[in-house]
Write a protein that holds these residues in place. Structure first.
Motif, mmCIF file in Angstrom:
data_model
loop_
_atom_site.group_PDB
_atom_site.id
_atom_site.type_symbol
_atom_site.label_atom_id
_atom_site.label_comp_id
_atom_site.label_asym_id
_atom_site.label_seq_id
_atom_site.Cartn_x
_atom_site.Cartn_y
_atom_site.Cartn_z
ATOM 1 N N GLU A 33 0.884 -1.170 0.000
ATOM 2 C CA GLU A 33 0.000 0.000 0.000
ATOM 3 C C GLU A 33 0.921 1.219 0.000
ATOM 4 O OE1 GLU A 33 -2.698 0.415 3.320
ATOM 5 O OE2 GLU A 33 -3.074 2.500 2.793
ATOM 6 N N THR A 34 0.829 2.023 -1.053
ATOM 7 C CA THR A 34 1.804 3.105 -1.232
ATOM 8 C C THR A 34 1.153 4.463 -1.029
ATOM 9 O OG1 THR A 34 2.937 1.664 -2.786
ATOM 10 C CG2 THR A 34 3.593 3.975 -2.784
ATOM 11 N N CYS A 35 1.603 5.152 0.015
ATOM 12 C CA CYS A 35 1.134 6.497 0.309
ATOM 13 C C CYS A 35 2.211 7.462 -0.182
ATOM 14 C CB CYS A 35 0.931 6.675 1.806
ATOM 15 S SG CYS A 35 -0.171 5.422 2.491
ATOM 16 N N VAL A 36 1.796 8.668 -0.576
ATOM 17 C CA VAL A 36 2.774 9.598 -1.147
ATOM 18 C C VAL A 36 2.746 10.937 -0.428
ATOM 19 C CG1 VAL A 36 2.606 8.529 -3.429
ATOM 20 C CG2 VAL A 36 1.203 10.533 -2.928
ATOM 21 N N LEU A 37 3.909 11.560 -0.388
ATOM 22 C CA LEU A 37 3.994 12.959 0.057
ATOM 23 C C LEU A 37 4.816 13.678 -1.018
ATOM 24 C CD1 LEU A 37 5.044 14.188 3.626
ATOM 25 C CD2 LEU A 37 4.618 15.560 1.614
ATOM 26 N N PRO A 38 4.135 14.411 -1.912
ATOM 27 C CA PRO A 38 4.882 15.069 -2.994
ATOM 28 C C PRO A 38 5.711 16.230 -2.444
ATOM 29 C CG PRO A 38 2.512 14.981 -3.480
ATOM 30 C CD PRO A 38 2.691 14.627 -2.030
ATOM 31 N N SER A 39 6.992 16.269 -2.799
ATOM 32 C CA SER A 39 7.878 17.325 -2.295
ATOM 33 C C SER A 39 7.788 18.582 -3.164
ATOM 34 C CB SER A 39 9.319 16.826 -2.259
ATOM 35 O OG SER A 39 9.723 16.393 -3.543
ATOM 36 N N ALA A 40 7.403 18.408 -4.401
ATOM 37 C CA ALA A 40 7.299 19.528 -5.345
ATOM 38 C C ALA A 40 6.533 19.013 -6.561
ATOM 39 C CB ALA A 40 8.689 19.997 -5.771
ATOM 40 N N VAL A 41 5.966 19.930 -7.325
ATOM 41 C CA VAL A 41 5.348 19.540 -8.598
ATOM 42 C C VAL A 41 6.080 20.284 -9.711
ATOM 43 C CG1 VAL A 41 3.248 19.460 -10.009
ATOM 44 C CG2 VAL A 41 3.082 19.198 -7.524
ATOM 45 N N LEU A 42 6.614 19.524 -10.661
ATOM 46 C CA LEU A 42 7.297 20.119 -11.818
ATOM 47 C C LEU A 42 6.554 19.680 -13.075
ATOM 48 C CD1 LEU A 42 9.695 18.952 -9.702
ATOM 49 C CD2 LEU A 42 11.144 20.023 -11.404
#
Ligand code: PXL
Length: 276
Positions: A33-42
């Motif tokens: 189960e993969t949770c994400v925390l995006p550090s930036a959007v490019l």
């Protein structure tokens, strides 16, 4: 097989087959189960595209962390890739300290440099902060350029085993005892992975393919993390990840228009089978 929840922290490059658009499908295919925390959007990655957009999400990170904590969400693994700023590294360190289960595995890919050079936008302060994050990790996955930056060692393209041993020694002095050093080549036509796990050093040598692709570091680190969280030891995970990454590079050979990434999706089945 136990079902595990992992958090991965890295950027979203909308186009470019790297970071989260690679980590999320690969870790999911590994059964996590993969949770994400995006550090930036490019809009794209920074290696070869010009004029890309960059939205730094540093200031969103503490609130996302705190909401997860309030909800009682804890992770069996936390895996970090490309991070967008030095301050972000401090937030990631606090996420390491607060959001893991008691046996949480922390994996740091210090994605910041290759071929002797820092990626655009990174500086010496970022490298210093990354040294500290590596010290908090259970596993680090630097390439040779990143290892040199992390250990203040001059970068070399030609080297012998004693140069690699010195790098490994200095990396371990950062405080991380398991090291997966990628892109280690002692012979023409071959490259490989040097793995130090619980003080034992092992080398996995494989063919050096004639073509290289952008984003293979992220493919490699994601597959390694997936295998590790599925209970494989570090050497086996390193081997599975190397074989899968080679399959991705082979799948992309002869594709002149596909210079920006590797076609990792059509060969995902090989990774799934290797973990079965
Ligand atoms: O593949 C590492 C990576 C991740 N994310 C972004 C990048 C790079 C490497 O250039 O530019 C945005």
């Amino acid at each position: 097989m136990s079902y595990k929840k992992i958090l991965t922290i890295q950027d979203i490059s909308c186009v470019g087959q790297c970071s989260l658009t690679v980590a999320l499908p690969i870790l999911s295919a590994c059964g996590l189960e993969t949770c994400v925390l995006p550090s930036a959007v490019l809009s794209t990655h920074t290696a070869g595209f010009t004029g890309y957009t960059f939205r730094d999400l540093t200031e969103d990170m503490p609130a996302i962390r705190d909401h997860g904590l309030k909800e009682g969400i804890r992770f069996s693994g936390i895996y970090t890739g490309y991070l967008g700023s030095t301050k972000q590294i401090d937030y990631v360190a606090s996420i390491f300290d607060t959001t893991g289960t008691a046996d949480c595995l922390k994996i740091v890919d210090p994605a910041m440099a290759d071929n002797g050079k820092l990626y655009p936008g990174f500086d010496a302060a970022f490298v210093e902060a990354m040294k500290g994050l590596c010290g908090k990790a259970d596993y680090i996955l630097p390439n040779i350029t990143e290892s040199c930056l992390l250990t203040d060692t001059p970068y070399r393209t030609q080297y012998n085993e004693s140069y690699i041993d010195q790098l490994l020694q200095k990396l371990s002095e950062l405080g991380c005892k398991n090291i997966i050093l990628t892109g280690v080549s002692f012979e023409q036509g071959y490259t490989g992975i040097m793995v130090v796990e619980d003080g034992v050093k092992r080398y996995y040598r494989h063919e050096l393919l004639p073509n290289s692709c952008h984003g293979t570091g992220d493919i490699y680190a994601s597959a390694f993390t997936g295998a590790l969280l599925r209970g494989k030891d570090a050497y086996t995970s390193a081997r599975i990840a190397a074989d899968y990454t080679m399959a991705c590079i082979q799948a992309t050979a002869q594709e002149k228009d596909h210079w920006y990434g590797a076609k990792f999706e059509p060969v995902l089945i090989q990774l799934i089978q290797a973990l079965a």
